[in-house]
Design a protein around this motif. Structure first.
Motif, PDB file in Angstrom:
ATOM      1  N   ASN A  32     -18.127 -46.132 120.478  1.00  0.00           N
ATOM      2  CA  ASN A  32     -18.266 -45.319 121.686  1.00  0.00           C
ATOM      3  C   ASN A  32     -17.462 -45.899 122.839  1.00  0.00           C
ATOM      4  O   ASN A  32     -16.842 -45.162 123.601  1.00  0.00           O
ATOM      5  CB  ASN A  32     -19.738 -45.176 122.074  1.00  0.00           C
ATOM      6  N   SER A  33     -17.441 -47.208 122.963  1.00  0.00           N
ATOM      7  CA  SER A  33     -16.643 -47.845 124.010  1.00  0.00           C
ATOM      8  C   SER A  33     -15.156 -47.610 123.792  1.00  0.00           C
ATOM      9  O   SER A  33     -14.420 -47.314 124.739  1.00  0.00           O
ATOM     10  CB  SER A  33     -16.939 -49.344 124.046  1.00  0.00           C
ATOM     11  N   ILE A  34     -14.709 -47.718 122.543  1.00  0.00           N
ATOM     12  CA  ILE A  34     -13.292 -47.465 122.238  1.00  0.00           C
ATOM     13  C   ILE A  34     -12.929 -46.020 122.568  1.00  0.00           C
ATOM     14  O   ILE A  34     -11.889 -45.746 123.169  1.00  0.00           O
ATOM     15  CB  ILE A  34     -12.984 -47.785 120.758  1.00  0.00           C
ATOM     16  N   VAL A  35     -13.811 -45.089 122.190  1.00  0.00           N
ATOM     17  CA  VAL A  35     -13.538 -43.671 122.446  1.00  0.00           C
ATOM     18  C   VAL A  35     -13.513 -43.389 123.946  1.00  0.00           C
ATOM     19  O   VAL A  35     -12.591 -42.732 124.446  1.00  0.00           O
ATOM     20  CB  VAL A  35     -14.577 -42.779 121.731  1.00  0.00           C
ATOM     21  N   GLU A  36     -14.511 -43.880 124.670  1.00  0.00           N
ATOM     22  CA  GLU A  36     -14.605 -43.579 126.101  1.00  0.00           C
ATOM     23  C   GLU A  36     -13.530 -44.296 126.920  1.00  0.00           C
ATOM     24  O   GLU A  36     -13.046 -43.753 127.916  1.00  0.00           O
ATOM     25  CB  GLU A  36     -15.993 -43.954 126.619  1.00  0.00           C
ATOM     26  N   ASN A  37     -13.170 -45.506 126.545  1.00  0.00           N
ATOM     27  CA  ASN A  37     -12.280 -46.304 127.378  1.00  0.00           C
ATOM     28  C   ASN A  37     -10.833 -46.347 126.902  1.00  0.00           C
ATOM     29  O   ASN A  37      -9.969 -46.825 127.638  1.00  0.00           O
ATOM     30  CB  ASN A  37     -12.824 -47.730 127.492  1.00  0.00           C
ATOM     31  N   LEU A  38     -10.564 -45.895 125.686  1.00  0.00           N
ATOM     32  CA  LEU A  38      -9.190 -45.926 125.187  1.00  0.00           C
ATOM     33  C   LEU A  38      -8.714 -44.544 124.757  1.00  0.00           C
ATOM     34  O   LEU A  38      -7.702 -44.044 125.256  1.00  0.00           O
ATOM     35  CB  LEU A  38      -9.079 -46.905 124.007  1.00  0.00           C
ATOM     36  N   ILE A  39      -9.460 -43.921 123.854  1.00  0.00           N
ATOM     37  CA  ILE A  39      -8.997 -42.661 123.283  1.00  0.00           C
ATOM     38  C   ILE A  39      -9.072 -41.521 124.299  1.00  0.00           C
ATOM     39  O   ILE A  39      -8.108 -40.767 124.457  1.00  0.00           O
ATOM     40  CB  ILE A  39      -9.787 -42.335 121.996  1.00  0.00           C
ATOM     41  N   ASN A  40     -10.201 -41.388 124.995  1.00  0.00           N
ATOM     42  CA  ASN A  40     -10.315 -40.295 125.971  1.00  0.00           C
ATOM     43  C   ASN A  40      -9.277 -40.401 127.091  1.00  0.00           C
ATOM     44  O   ASN A  40      -8.693 -39.378 127.466  1.00  0.00           O
ATOM     45  CB  ASN A  40     -11.728 -40.217 126.537  1.00  0.00           C
ATOM     46  N   PRO A  41      -9.014 -41.583 127.641  1.00  0.00           N
ATOM     47  CA  PRO A  41      -7.937 -41.648 128.643  1.00  0.00           C
ATOM     48  C   PRO A  41      -6.565 -41.285 128.067  1.00  0.00           C
ATOM     49  O   PRO A  41      -5.755 -40.644 128.748  1.00  0.00           O
ATOM     50  CB  PRO A  41      -7.963 -43.098 129.120  1.00  0.00           C
ATOM     51  N   LEU A  42      -6.297 -41.661 126.810  1.00  0.00           N
ATOM     52  CA  LEU A  42      -5.032 -41.267 126.177  1.00  0.00           C
ATOM     53  C   LEU A  42      -4.958 -39.753 126.016  1.00  0.00           C
ATOM     54  O   LEU A  42      -3.909 -39.141 126.244  1.00  0.00           O
ATOM     55  CB  LEU A  42      -4.863 -41.957 124.822  1.00  0.00           C
ATOM     56  N   ILE A  46      -2.249 -37.068 127.622  1.00  0.00           N
ATOM     57  CA  ILE A  46      -1.433 -36.187 126.789  1.00  0.00           C
ATOM     58  C   ILE A  46      -1.748 -34.712 127.047  1.00  0.00           C
ATOM     59  O   ILE A  46      -0.865 -33.903 127.286  1.00  0.00           O
ATOM     60  CB  ILE A  46      -1.624 -36.516 125.290  1.00  0.00           C
ATOM     61  N   PHE A  47      -3.043 -34.348 127.007  1.00  0.00           N
ATOM     62  CA  PHE A  47      -3.432 -32.943 127.077  1.00  0.00           C
ATOM     63  C   PHE A  47      -3.900 -32.501 128.454  1.00  0.00           C
ATOM     64  O   PHE A  47      -4.108 -31.318 128.685  1.00  0.00           O
ATOM     65  CB  PHE A  47      -4.544 -32.641 126.060  1.00  0.00           C
ATOM     66  N   GLY A  48      -4.119 -33.426 129.356  1.00  0.00           N
ATOM     67  CA  GLY A  48      -4.628 -33.064 130.671  1.00  0.00           C
ATOM     68  C   GLY A  48      -6.114 -32.771 130.665  1.00  0.00           C
ATOM     69  O   GLY A  48      -6.642 -32.208 131.615  1.00  0.00           O
ATOM     70  N   GLU A  49      -6.818 -33.097 129.599  1.00  0.00           N
ATOM     71  CA  GLU A  49      -8.263 -32.903 129.480  1.00  0.00           C
ATOM     72  C   GLU A  49      -8.924 -34.283 129.386  1.00  0.00           C
ATOM     73  O   GLU A  49      -8.378 -35.204 128.795  1.00  0.00           O
ATOM     74  CB  GLU A  49      -8.602 -32.112 128.215  1.00  0.00           C
ATOM     75  N   PRO A  50     -10.142 -34.462 129.921  1.00  0.00           N
ATOM     76  CA  PRO A  50     -10.790 -35.781 129.894  1.00  0.00           C
ATOM     77  C   PRO A  50     -11.263 -36.213 128.505  1.00  0.00           C
ATOM     78  O   PRO A  50     -11.423 -37.386 128.250  1.00  0.00           O
ATOM     79  CB  PRO A  50     -11.971 -35.633 130.845  1.00  0.00           C
ATOM     80  N   ASP A  51     -11.502 -35.278 127.611  1.00  0.00           N
ATOM     81  CA  ASP A  51     -11.879 -35.616 126.231  1.00  0.00           C
ATOM     82  C   ASP A  51     -11.455 -34.477 125.307  1.00  0.00           C
ATOM     83  O   ASP A  51     -10.941 -33.463 125.748  1.00  0.00           O
ATOM     84  CB  ASP A  51     -13.372 -35.920 126.102  1.00  0.00           C
ATOM     85  N   LEU A  52     -11.694 -34.646 124.039  1.00  0.00           N
ATOM     86  CA  LEU A  52     -11.242 -33.650 123.059  1.00  0.00           C
ATOM     87  C   LEU A  52     -12.049 -32.356 123.088  1.00  0.00           C
ATOM     88  O   LEU A  52     -11.608 -31.352 122.542  1.00  0.00           O
ATOM     89  CB  LEU A  52     -11.301 -34.248 121.646  1.00  0.00           C
TER      90      LEU A  52
END
Length: 146
Positions: A32-42, A46-52
């Motif tokens: 969850n930390s990796i998703v919230e702090n690394l993947i979601n910002p990426l 890229i997409f201009g959205e805060p998460d998928l």
């Protein structure tokens, strides 16, 4: 009744299950930390959205279908599965293989030692061998006295 409960609690499977639950919650926190702090910002970059969940979302007659949310859940699953596999299963399997190899080596050495040892003789066979040694010794002594 209490003794049966104590045996159930002390059983290895129960302890293994408890360790699995603790490890699962720890891995989930890391993922969850990796998703919230690394993947979601990426994703936001890229997409201009805060998460998928906002990516590939369609609304029709008030119902929203979010392919991005499904992809996010799938991504979480893959990360958790990889973490459990590489951090838990691979070391355990490696340790198990090393233990089995060591046990096989020890068993082979024991069997080789058993093969090298003289076979167990029956009481009659030992008596015959002892009598033959006495005979040979007496023959040597008789030859020396002549």
């Amino acid at each position: 009744m209490i003794d049966g409960f104590k045996k159930f609690i002390a059983r290895g499977n129960m302890i293994d299950m408890a360790v699995g639950v603790v490890m699962g919650s720890a891995v989930t926190a890391v993922v969850n930390s990796i998703v919230e702090n690394l993947i979601n910002p990426l994703i936001a970059m890229i997409f201009g959205e805060p998460d998928l969940s906002g990516v590939l979302a369609f609304t029709f007659n008030g119902a929203t279908i979010s392919i991005g949310a499904i992809l996010g859940a799938l991504l979480n699953f893959i990360i958790i599965a990889a973490a459990v596999y590489f951090c838990v299963l691979v070391p355990i399997n490696k340790f198990r293989d090393m233990t089995e190899a060591l046990m096989a080596k020890t068993k082979a050495e024991e069997e080789a030692e058993k093969a090298d040892e003289e076979p167990e003789l029956s009481a009659e066979d030992r008596t015959v061998l002892l009598l033959q040694e006495i005979r040979d010794s007496l023959a040597v002594n008789k030859a020396e006295t002549k």
